[in-house]
Design a protein around this motif. Structure first.
Motif, mmCIF file in Angstrom:
data_model
loop_
_atom_site.group_PDB
_atom_site.id
_atom_site.type_symbol
_atom_site.label_atom_id
_atom_site.label_comp_id
_atom_site.label_asym_id
_atom_site.label_seq_id
_atom_site.Cartn_x
_atom_site.Cartn_y
_atom_site.Cartn_z
ATOM 1 N N SER A 77 0.831 -1.210 0.000
ATOM 2 C CA SER A 77 0.000 0.000 0.000
ATOM 3 C C SER A 77 0.861 1.253 0.000
ATOM 4 C CB SER A 77 -0.910 0.009 1.234
ATOM 5 O OG SER A 77 -0.137 -0.034 2.416
ATOM 6 N N GLN A 78 0.401 2.267 -0.731
ATOM 7 C CA GLN A 78 1.108 3.536 -0.805
ATOM 8 C C GLN A 78 0.667 4.440 0.347
ATOM 9 O OE1 GLN A 78 3.460 4.095 -2.869
ATOM 10 N NE2 GLN A 78 3.156 2.749 -4.610
ATOM 11 N N ALA A 79 1.570 5.299 0.783
ATOM 12 C CA ALA A 79 1.212 6.285 1.806
ATOM 13 C C ALA A 79 0.273 7.318 1.189
ATOM 14 C CB ALA A 79 2.462 6.962 2.335
ATOM 15 N N PRO A 80 -0.788 7.722 1.905
ATOM 16 C CA PRO A 80 -1.687 8.749 1.370
ATOM 17 C C PRO A 80 -0.970 10.088 1.247
ATOM 18 C CG PRO A 80 -2.183 8.318 3.672
ATOM 19 C CD PRO A 80 -1.181 7.283 3.251
ATOM 20 N N ALA A 81 -1.421 10.910 0.331
ATOM 21 C CA ALA A 81 -0.774 12.204 0.098
ATOM 22 C C ALA A 81 -0.747 13.060 1.360
ATOM 23 C CB ALA A 81 -1.491 12.939 -1.033
ATOM 24 N N ALA A 82 -1.789 12.933 2.197
ATOM 25 C CA ALA A 82 -1.864 13.745 3.424
ATOM 26 C C ALA A 82 -0.731 13.438 4.395
ATOM 27 C CB ALA A 82 -3.208 13.513 4.107
ATOM 28 N N ALA A 83 -0.129 12.246 4.279
ATOM 29 C CA ALA A 83 0.953 11.863 5.187
ATOM 30 C C ALA A 83 2.194 12.731 4.998
ATOM 31 C CB ALA A 83 1.315 10.397 4.965
ATOM 32 N N TYR A 84 2.276 13.393 3.840
ATOM 33 C CA TYR A 84 3.468 14.182 3.512
ATOM 34 C C TYR A 84 3.310 15.676 3.812
ATOM 35 C CZ TYR A 84 4.847 10.007 0.911
ATOM 36 O OH TYR A 84 5.187 8.727 0.542
ATOM 37 N N LEU A 85 2.209 16.065 4.428
ATOM 38 C CA LEU A 85 1.944 17.489 4.663
ATOM 39 C C LEU A 85 3.079 18.178 5.420
ATOM 40 C CD1 LEU A 85 -1.869 17.497 5.512
ATOM 41 C CD2 LEU A 85 -0.767 18.856 3.739
ATOM 42 N N THR A 186 12.730 16.703 7.996
ATOM 43 C CA THR A 186 12.211 16.072 6.777
ATOM 44 C C THR A 186 12.627 14.614 6.689
ATOM 45 O OG1 THR A 186 12.297 18.182 5.585
ATOM 46 C CG2 THR A 186 12.193 16.183 4.258
ATOM 47 N N ASN A 187 13.914 14.335 6.942
ATOM 48 C CA ASN A 187 14.415 12.961 6.861
ATOM 49 C C ASN A 187 13.727 12.051 7.873
ATOM 50 O OD1 ASN A 187 16.193 13.784 4.866
ATOM 51 N ND2 ASN A 187 17.899 14.085 6.261
ATOM 52 N N ALA A 188 13.545 12.572 9.104
ATOM 53 C CA ALA A 188 12.883 11.785 10.148
ATOM 54 C C ALA A 188 11.432 11.493 9.768
ATOM 55 C CB ALA A 188 12.939 12.530 11.479
ATOM 56 N N ALA A 189 10.746 12.488 9.204
ATOM 57 C CA ALA A 189 9.348 12.311 8.796
ATOM 58 C C ALA A 189 9.227 11.309 7.651
ATOM 59 C CB ALA A 189 8.759 13.662 8.388
ATOM 60 N N GLN A 190 10.157 11.380 6.697
ATOM 61 C CA GLN A 190 10.124 10.433 5.581
ATOM 62 C C GLN A 190 10.388 9.006 6.055
ATOM 63 O OE1 GLN A 190 12.997 12.155 2.878
ATOM 64 N NE2 GLN A 190 11.420 13.173 1.687
ATOM 65 N N ASP A 191 11.323 8.851 7.000
ATOM 66 C CA ASP A 191 11.602 7.518 7.561
ATOM 67 C C ASP A 191 10.363 6.953 8.247
ATOM 68 O OD1 ASP A 191 14.192 7.572 6.663
ATOM 69 O OD2 ASP A 191 15.050 8.239 8.564
ATOM 70 N N THR A 200 5.528 1.943 -0.050
ATOM 71 C CA THR A 200 5.791 3.217 -0.717
ATOM 72 C C THR A 200 7.173 3.212 -1.359
ATOM 73 O OG1 THR A 200 4.408 4.382 0.892
ATOM 74 C CG2 THR A 200 5.948 5.713 -0.369
ATOM 75 N N ASN A 201 7.242 3.493 -2.653
ATOM 76 C CA ASN A 201 8.542 3.499 -3.327
ATOM 77 C C ASN A 201 9.089 4.918 -3.460
ATOM 78 O OD1 ASN A 201 7.109 4.662 -5.402
ATOM 79 N ND2 ASN A 201 7.577 3.086 -6.910
ATOM 80 N N ALA A 202 10.328 5.008 -3.951
ATOM 81 C CA ALA A 202 11.030 6.295 -4.016
ATOM 82 C C ALA A 202 10.312 7.293 -4.914
ATOM 83 C CB ALA A 202 12.456 6.066 -4.514
ATOM 84 N N TRP A 203 9.757 6.818 -6.046
ATOM 85 C CA TRP A 203 9.117 7.740 -6.978
ATOM 86 C C TRP A 203 7.838 8.325 -6.373
ATOM 87 C CZ3 TRP A 203 13.216 8.008 -9.402
ATOM 88 C CH2 TRP A 203 13.903 6.899 -9.886
ATOM 89 N N HIS A 204 7.137 7.504 -5.581
ATOM 90 C CA HIS A 204 5.917 8.004 -4.945
ATOM 91 C C HIS A 204 6.259 9.075 -3.914
ATOM 92 C CE1 HIS A 204 2.240 7.947 -2.418
ATOM 93 N NE2 HIS A 204 1.648 7.710 -3.567
ATOM 94 N N ILE A 205 7.351 8.865 -3.171
ATOM 95 C CA ILE A 205 7.806 9.873 -2.204
ATOM 96 C C ILE A 205 8.176 11.157 -2.931
ATOM 97 C CG2 ILE A 205 9.608 10.460 -0.519
ATOM 98 C CD1 ILE A 205 9.763 7.481 0.163
ATOM 99 N N MET A 206 8.921 11.013 -4.023
ATOM 100 C CA MET A 206 9.342 12.175 -4.810
ATOM 101 C C MET A 206 8.119 12.926 -5.335
ATOM 102 S SD MET A 206 11.946 12.109 -8.061
ATOM 103 C CE MET A 206 12.464 13.595 -8.924
ATOM 104 N N TYR A 207 7.116 12.172 -5.800
ATOM 105 C CA TYR A 207 5.896 12.788 -6.322
ATOM 106 C C TYR A 207 5.149 13.546 -5.225
ATOM 107 C CZ TYR A 207 0.938 13.044 -7.485
ATOM 108 O OH TYR A 207 -0.349 13.488 -7.648
#
Length: 336
Positions: A77-85, A186-191, A200-207
């Motif tokens: 499953s991919q992380a929802p977009a809201a997780a990256y706010l 940012t790094n801690a939140a992404q981890d 969740t893959n790298a391209w989805h995180i980048m997007y």
């Protein structure tokens, strides 16, 4: 079969190293050029440097969409977009601070300051979380801190200072360290996101990061008083050369992000750290030669101290990882 696989891995690593070096060294030259160049007959400067962050976010957003079409992720499953706010907000503000710092300090000074990320990490770890570090780790940190201090204490040549829009070393270094602090968040939140959503893959995180980053920076640049977005657009209309410089800056950032994610996914974060650290040293060397940012002998001593400390830290991590792998292998042999 194994040698063929090993050869392909070496070729892939070589491609990643070459692409990261080419992308970010070129981007560094272009970034310094945009921040110091006087465009047109009137010698106008491009003052709204935060626009670079917005432009890069937009280009990286479309690049990641392309990568997701080429290599769609169907596992987990991919992380929802809201997780990256939150992570994308700090990721938008942090690099923007680093870019704006170029108004006040030279590019080599900015690179060195941003290379000292380990100092606040170790300081907070020891002070807040009670982490105990080895003497070797403190030595590497001392070398980095001492090198940055030595570089900052000795002034750059008048030629370098004359290129800056508004020379102000304390403000420039403050912006760089603010960049470092926000990068840490940012790094801690992404981890945290990748642990919660392992699919969740790298391209989805980048997007997702660049999607929110584009929204945040657009609101700031075009929706708030003094954002300067429209002035930046008018400047590029009057000076097409500046528009091409900014586009090249963005494309270099997209290619660089692409191969950093590829390196991390194929070879691990430590390999990526080694590549990007050595790249920063080469960037300073290129800046000194290409843009005439001639450093004094004392400043070169500071640069060497910083990268000696960084490479020593990387060596310690490699040694620690090798020891851990050896322990795991030995324990598996005992079980057999």
């Amino acid at each position: 079969m194994e040698s063929r696989g090993g050869g392909s891995q070496i070729l892939m690593l070589g491609l990643c190293v070459g692409a990261i070096y080419a992308a970010y060294i070129t981007q560094g030259v272009v970034q310094e050029n945009v921040s110091t160049r006087k465009y047109g007959e009137k010698g106008e400067r491009f003052e709204h440097l935060t626009f670079l962050q917005l432009a890069q976010s937009v280009v990286c957003l479309f690049w990641s969409l392309l990568m997701l079409q080429v290599w769609p992720n169907t596992k987990g499953s991919q992380a929802p977009a809201a997780a990256y706010l939150k992570a994308s907000l700090s990721n938008a503000i942090g690099p923007a601070c680093g870019i704006v710092a170029l108004k006040y300090i030279s590019y080599p000074a900015q690179v060195l300051a941003k290379s000292s990320k380990m100092i606040p990490v170790m300081f907070m770890g020891a002070l807040v979380y009670g982490v105990q570090y080895s003497l070797s780790e403190y030595l590497s940190t001392f070398l980095v801190a001492g090198g940055v201090s030595m570089f900052a204490l000795f002034k750059s040549s008048k030629k370098v200072a004359s290129k800056l829009s508004s020379p102000n070393a304390p403000l420039g270094y403050t912006l760089c360290f603010l960049n470092l602090g926000l990068d840490g968040f940012t790094n801690a939140a992404q981890d945290s996101i990748t642990k919660k959503y392992p699919g969740t893959n790298a391209w989805h995180i980048m997007y997702a990061m660049n999607l929110w980053g584009s929204i945040y920076m657009s609101i700031y640049m075009f929706g708030l008083p003094g954002g300067g977005g429209w002035e930046a657009v008018k400047f590029m209309q009057h000076h097409p050369v500046a528009a091409w410089d900014i586009m090249l800056f963005c494309l270099c950032g997209a290619v660089g992000q692409n191969f950093i994610f590829l390196t991390i996914s194929r070879f691990g974060a430590l390999t990526n750290t080694t590549i990007t650290t050595t790249r920063k040293f080469v960037s300073i060397l290129v800046s000194s030669i290409w843009n005439g940012n001639h450093l004094s002998l004392q400043q070169w001593a500071g640069v060497i101290m910083v990268f000696t400390g960084l490479m020593y830290q990387i060596y310690l991590k490699w040694r620690k990882r090798s020891a851990h792998k050896k322990t795991v292998v030995e324990s598996e042999k005992k079980r057999e």
